[in-house]
Design a protein around this motif. Structure first.
Motif, short mmCIF file in Angstrom:
data_model
loop_
_atom_site.label_atom_id
_atom_site.label_comp_id
_atom_site.label_asym_id
_atom_site.label_seq_id
_atom_site.Cartn_x
_atom_site.Cartn_y
_atom_site.Cartn_z
N ILE A 94 0.85 -1.20 0.00
CA ILE A 94 0.00 0.00 0.00
C ILE A 94 0.88 1.25 0.00
O ILE A 94 0.70 2.15 -0.81
CB ILE A 94 -0.94 0.02 1.23
CG1 ILE A 94 -1.91 -1.17 1.16
CG2 ILE A 94 -1.70 1.33 1.31
CD1 ILE A 94 -2.62 -1.47 2.48
N TYR A 95 1.86 1.28 0.91
CA TYR A 95 2.73 2.47 0.98
C TYR A 95 3.43 2.75 -0.34
O TYR A 95 3.48 3.88 -0.82
CB TYR A 95 3.77 2.31 2.10
CG TYR A 95 4.61 3.56 2.23
CD1 TYR A 95 4.10 4.68 2.87
CD2 TYR A 95 5.88 3.64 1.66
CE1 TYR A 95 4.84 5.85 2.96
CE2 TYR A 95 6.63 4.81 1.74
CZ TYR A 95 6.11 5.91 2.39
OH TYR A 95 6.82 7.07 2.46
N TYR A 123 1.03 3.91 -3.31
CA TYR A 123 0.09 5.00 -3.06
C TYR A 123 0.66 6.31 -3.58
O TYR A 123 1.87 6.51 -3.56
CB TYR A 123 -0.15 5.09 -1.54
CG TYR A 123 -1.50 5.65 -1.14
CD1 TYR A 123 -2.67 4.96 -1.43
CD2 TYR A 123 -1.59 6.84 -0.44
CE1 TYR A 123 -3.90 5.47 -1.04
CE2 TYR A 123 -2.82 7.35 -0.04
CZ TYR A 123 -3.98 6.65 -0.35
OH TYR A 123 -5.19 7.16 0.05
N TRP A 164 1.64 9.48 -2.89
CA TRP A 164 1.96 10.43 -1.82
C TRP A 164 2.29 11.81 -2.36
O TRP A 164 2.01 12.82 -1.71
CB TRP A 164 3.13 9.90 -0.97
CG TRP A 164 2.76 8.68 -0.23
CD1 TRP A 164 3.14 7.39 -0.51
CD2 TRP A 164 1.88 8.60 0.90
NE1 TRP A 164 2.55 6.51 0.38
CE2 TRP A 164 1.78 7.23 1.26
CE3 TRP A 164 1.17 9.54 1.64
CZ2 TRP A 164 0.99 6.79 2.33
CZ3 TRP A 164 0.39 9.11 2.71
CH2 TRP A 164 0.30 7.75 3.04
N ARG A 213 -0.74 13.91 -2.74
CA ARG A 213 -1.31 14.29 -1.44
C ARG A 213 -0.46 15.36 -0.75
O ARG A 213 -0.97 16.27 -0.11
CB ARG A 213 -1.50 13.05 -0.57
CG ARG A 213 -2.67 12.22 -1.07
CD ARG A 213 -2.88 10.92 -0.38
NE ARG A 213 -4.14 10.32 -0.84
CZ ARG A 213 -4.27 9.59 -1.94
NH1 ARG A 213 -3.22 9.30 -2.70
NH2 ARG A 213 -5.44 9.12 -2.30
N GLY A 259 -1.67 14.10 3.57
CA GLY A 259 -0.72 14.90 2.79
C GLY A 259 0.07 15.82 3.71
O GLY A 259 1.29 15.98 3.56
N THR A 292 0.74 4.89 6.23
CA THR A 292 -0.09 3.86 5.59
C THR A 292 -1.38 3.65 6.37
O THR A 292 -2.45 3.44 5.77
CB THR A 292 0.70 2.54 5.48
OG1 THR A 292 1.93 2.82 4.81
CG2 THR A 292 -0.08 1.50 4.69
#
Lengths: 488, 488, 488, 488
Positions: free
Chosen positions: B458-459, B462, B464, B467, C305, C327
């Motif tokens: 997931i990390y 994703y 980031w 975001r 974020g 996460t």
């Protein structure tokens, strides 16, 4: 005298002939039956440790009645130091056998010391004297006692006297000159099969119309009419490698039937005094939940030790997330134990001077243990890996056709013998996968009462008025001068 | 043709003679062996449902290669509707058998359809054609496939080529004109004993020096050199009342040994293309974690149904805290399933047009299922009571000496036959106390990879950056105009 | 016509003169008041986005009544795709303004479309026609609507007609030829200050004796007798650096007083039909909880974020535990959103064909958002550090005496300007420390009803019978043939 | 002498003229400034209680140096009873002011008593004598001390001597005959504005090359070169009803600047002995985390009291789920406190005989408090309702135009004055919605170090070897005889 050896304990068990059924058979030799023997080992441990010079201070005590050295499991708590030793002793033993089983008798004795005293204060009866005589006998003979508490309850929405079948709670069916006759059944009695005697107590508060159900007494396990339908956490054919834990240690539970059992007056400790049934249930609950603060911390030591050993053998002990999860396991065990220490430090005398642990901390400790054991299982599985559940059995390890493959392919970190890794895996399997695993979870959850029972007790006994007063002072609804003082 | 009946499936299993060891013995008749038969029943269910008119749309599909009607478990997902049907089908079946076992082959086929296509794109090889031919055969014969994924790994701090023993990951030891020879072992292969063929895939990303470990292929379970050391979740002597679940359904796991096994070229789907090993592992993981979003919701239905039934039989279903805890169970199951539905809706085509579920939602669904099963066990135990673990066995219930006591004392709510209550208790015991309980926990936790593996995925996948850009806009570090758009 | 610009929206607000009190003053110019202006900005955003070519498909729709292009916030959901666009749109906007505020009017319109239709079906009334005419007007004028739902309730243990003060729920005090007169108050009405009209609906199920409380209607905010006592999340003296979020965006809540307010018949949508009050409340709740599945995921994007940006600026973004916590934040936001997607996919038509999202998933999504926002705050604080709360203010940063110290000592990772780090810190402070932080927590928890309300709804609407039937089949209480089919 | 009154304390503060900036202004009168006055009240409370006859035993002590009665906040812990009184005292005071602020000086003094002693043992220096003289002065003058611990740290991936800007940790820039000159800055120093002196200590372990950063000393707050850039949790214009808590109590935090500050030798307690920097940091952390075990339990009393009061005023205190949530709040507070009691009971002497609380329990108590405060906020909001955030302000309550509406419509349970309900709501708002709410959360999380710091400390100091040995014994890898004994 006063301190049996393990061998004497086992010998004495053989002299009694309780009626036991298990898995469709009647059991004649409880001491050597393969499903009970591991539990006898647990019983034996409580005798063995009392003779261990390192633990004499912890495992024995001086009787406040006779001044004799006795096994601590039959001692009445005289001060906060006794309470402190109780949590320490239960943690120490539970590290090895997970459930030490002799705490129930201990908790029942302490409860009875207060209840009999209080009933006498109100009714000028002589229960306390009877109890003291019984206790002297128990201490002198170094008996292993258990306690049958939870009734089968039938329809849970109805109270004892309102049940269509009047026997859903153990009750007095006859009072005779020489004693009483009782009928009913108690559910999930732990350790009855390895006990000398069984103490029976009411499981809840009663109303006047329930007074036939307000009864407490103690009887030998081979009393006529007493029958045990048992089950065991030990599997039939397991060998050592597959079940390193259960081949040595075990637990049984019984459905305990009172088929019109006669109890002589000197063994009757409550007989119709319904107003005291609730107090008996609450006190036993406090004592027993307090016991969990020690033993579940000890079980936690075994569980986190297993997880840490698997992490080492798998070569992952330096990973951040592994260390974080191990620390979570430590926190759970130590929170439970901290509640035990706090309950001991804040203990107070009741009745004849018997010390009772703090009700809030005892209940919180038990509540945490019963709701967090599941998370501890998650941590072990997460850390140890799927192999905990998929590792081939000992028989395949010993089979010359398959051993070379297992030896080659299940090795882990360089330098760790494959057999050691398999042993550690099998320990984890034994503790968290099979029937004993189920027992650990359910016993943690429901032993000493359900989590909801603990929450209710905490809510009901907590000082909400004083806390609302703090809020009133802060909100200027009441003036500052009304600084509410209360127990710290 | 194309849709075997359950009887034909069982008949076809008999024709193969795989080498199986279990609990120290060599198993000759895998179909009728008491420890495997319940798993054969699960396999049979996947054939049976395809003939059930109510479920034709769900359980069968039209082959995109031949246009023939095939069992959906051998179908390549062509669109989001196919993905949606996958979560629905797995939930439906898991309600009855908890683990349907045929998803692994399904997930492996879909993975191979993309991987072979992508390798060909880079190297102008013909893996995809081989795969398509193999798939046609599988679909036509309606084969039951499983997938062997996880290598035994040895020292987990070392990568494949760096291990002191080179066989800790399955590897190519010889390339011949007619095929390759492989050696090594795969851990915890589910359902191998009831499969026709086994697909083998790399378990992780590889470096160039690991290229002998970048290998994927499919072989019949009775291929020479292939050996299974198995274990089962079915206990030997359980009768029906004691094990209402396991007497019908079961699971086996194997340590799968590749003792210099020959694989002909037309069954080889990756052979040294190390850059694709990681993608293969990730894709299989995504598919398989997606499968968990269905089956663990279905298992949740069975678990919460058991809890609700016990609440009814105990007469406590109207208590607020019982309803609250049942609702918690519903929330867990539905969060897992919602992740499945979301992953399906957000699915996208890869390679030759094979649909892949959304990686974030697949992983979250699996993560929740693997970490919350323990809480579901807590809820069942909490709601159902200690009797889940302490109820006497069926043999005592059938023993005329003890039956009257059990019949009398274990009754619950008025109107519910004692036997029904005992059956419900035994179902809870079967699902949450014994070996199958351990398997449910461990398989939920580690099946499709550990919870940590899901968090990492997931990390890493994703977005980031986008975001952080939102935060920069809100903090006025970047101007409003740079309104970051991204996938909703 | 049909799509106002932001400027036209603001201009139109000025034409109304609602009665507003805030912090002890009467507010005359709601558009330019410093405590309301940031909320007007939020309102404006919903108009602005409809003119953005990138988002036309998302932010506008074709009216099913007129075929005209309208702002999607005034659209009646015609299919699952409309539901899907709703969660997408709310997530997109909430990323920037946290709470988009126009969903309440939207949810109320959709509810009324069903309720008026259903009342007409039973009573042959003409509510639906009135509603359609009203809706056309709203769509044509592109009005900003809000909804006043929660009554002040007085003594919560008493139902409406049983209250000592009859005005604790809004009620009809008079029916006249031209309309009705209502009295009472609604608590915590969001966005009333920036709305053109306000829709009023019953907050709960009613009994026949409560029928004066079964009332729904819509009125302009400047209707005589309507009074707003407001509060704001925007502090008085914050400057930009200290409040990067709140200097641009804001929210107000009002205690909304109905001081004998006249409502003409064409604006009355329920008037005494008490059997429909419960359905109205439930439908609005489902719609509004569904809205949270989008907006709280969007708020989650902003929060994570911010946390990720702080991790980068502090130079700790590569730490394992930081990534793990980020996460966790992603999982929370995506579980909420997955529930939204699932609720949309499983939406079904009611009344005149209006689509309603799945009640289980809508409620679970809201429940998770309301109970997990606190954990998200923990993650931000944990990741960002104590400086989120202890950083000196902008005024000190701008003060030449102190600026050099702050510039020197509050720098973080090499290459990041101190001002950027301070801005990111101040954003975190703005979102999680001051009054807006409190609002985020409380609004997440109680908006759309309390977490307990969601649990009750889930329990009551969930299919427990079918799940118990699964357990009965597995326990052999019912035969296999009774394979319970149900909604997947 | 030795016990100042509150008035004398305030008078003595006036005599010092520290350099303070706040919100862009230079503050001249720290005692009467509206943003600092509430914090002075907190300081005053620690003097007031020492004169309260009810609390003399708790709030005062006998100096082990002089035998004089002193304020306990300047006492060196001589035994476990002193530790017990510390958690009791901090809980008692925190019930009213949430953060009592004087613990930091107390914790720093105890730390220095050990550190100076240990450095002397190694280097034959005379730090301990200097410290004793300083302590006598502090005790005699009854000074209020705070401690500046956390450096600003710059790039967190670099250690002190490796930073591009050498002043990111406070360091010795010059050694002179009469003393040293220090430069740097400390972040988030609580209570500096209401202190007489400030103790400075190293924030982490140092390497030899960091030895200029290994420095500890004490100086008056008005020492030349010392500058405070402050912020407050008290809003500017709040009146009593809107902020019942903050109008009386408050906290400030400062960025503390050491602009080449001269410290005479008799106030220097570490000067380059880098090997002791880590121990100083760890000891202070243990002491301070232990303090949290008391104060956060006390804050918990205030929070749960507020929740319980709101439940009563809303008329919902008998709802099961309300009682369950209140009990959760009690459990959190009591777990924290149980860790404090356990840490006290298990305290041990170090250095000259100063008692140090158990490191495991101190850290767990702090960890629980820092991660569970968010859940406590959830409980208050959940129990108290949305009105906590949407209730109109005091100014509207006092405005005759709006008061009648608020009085009528915000009443709750019959018999409770509306004003009381509003006061309770405003207390909840004050504690959980505005800036002080943010401070409570962040200070709970990061005060005494981050949750991750506590987990690391627990992991590193826990006895894993012995626990692995238990597992080895249970797995039969090591024989039973190797019964590992360890600390219970």
């Amino acid at each position: 005298m006063g301190l049996k050896t393990k061998a004497e304990y086992i010998e004495s068990l053989k002299k009694q002939k309780p009626v036991i059924y298990m898995y469709g058979e009647k059991i004649e030799d409880r001491v050597n039956h393969p499903l009970i023997k591991p539990e006898v080992e647990v019983g034996g441990l409580t005798y063995e440790i009392a003779h261990n010079p390192k633990y004499q201070d912890l495992a024995t005590a001086k009787s406040h009645l006779t001044g004799e050295v006795i096994n601590r499991f039959n001692h009445i708590h005289q001060n906060t130091d006794d309470l402190m030793k109780k949590v320490r002793l239960t943690r120490l033993l539970a590290r090895y056998c997970i459930c030490l089983q002799r705490c129930m008798g201990w908790d029942a004795l302490n409860t009875l010391s207060i209840i009999t005293y209080e009933i006498d204060r109100k009714y000028k009866t002589d229960y306390y004297e009877r109890f003291v005589n019984y206790l002297k006998y128990v201490q002198k003979e170094d008996l292993f006692l258990t306690c049958a508490m939870t009734d089968v309850k039938g329809d849970r929405s109805l109270r004892p006297a309102d049940q269509p079948d009047k026997d859903m709670y153990v009750r007095i069916v006859e009072k005779r000159e020489d004693g009483i006759v009782v009928r009913g059944a108690k559910a999930h009695t732990t350790a009855a099969l390895i006990s000398h005697e069984i103490i029976v107590m009411p499981t809840r508060a009663m109303r006047e119309k329930d007074k036939d159900y307000a009864v407490a007494f103690a009887i030998p396990v081979d009393t006529p009419g007493l029958k045990f339908i048992a089950r065991s956490t030990v599997p039939r054919e397991m060998r050592e490698l597959d079940a390193p834990f259960r081949t040595k240690w075990g637990v049984t539970e019984t459905l305990t039937i009172f088929d019109d059992v006669f109890v002589p007056w000197d063994r009757v400790f409550m007989c119709g005094e319904w107003e005291f049934a609730g107090l008996a249930a609450e006190l036993f609950a406090s004592y027993h939940r307090f016991s969990y603060c020690g033993c579940k911390a000890g079980a936690g030591d075994a569980l986190m030790g297993t997880a840490a050993l698997l992490a080492e053998y798998n070569g992952v002990e330096h990973a951040d997330h592994i260390q974080s999860k191990l620390t979570d396991m430590a926190c759970t065990a130590e929170i439970i134990y901290a509640c035990g220490l706090a309950a001991a430090v804040r203990g107070r005398p009741m009745g004849p001077g018997t010390y009772v642990p703090d009700v809030t901390y005892s209940n919180i400790g038990k509540y945490v243990s019963g709701t967090h054991i599941y998370e501890e299982f998650l941590r072990i599985h997460d850390i140890g890996g799927g192999i905990i559940c998929t590792c081939p059995s000992e028989r395949d390890y010993l089979n010359p056709e398959t051993k070379p493959y297992i030896e080659k392919y299940l090795k882990g970190k360089v330098g760790v013998p494959t057999e050691h890794r398999i042993r550690a895996i099998k320990l984890a399997e034994d503790l968290t996968v099979h029937g004993f695993a189920g027992w650990i979870m359910v016993a943690s959850c429901h032993g000493g009462g359900s989590p909801e029972a603990q929450k209710l007790t905490i809510y009901r006994t907590y000082d909400w008025q004083r806390r609302k007063q703090i809020a009133k002072v802060l909100a200027r609804i009441e003036p500052w001068e009304r600084f509410p003082e209360f127990e710290l």
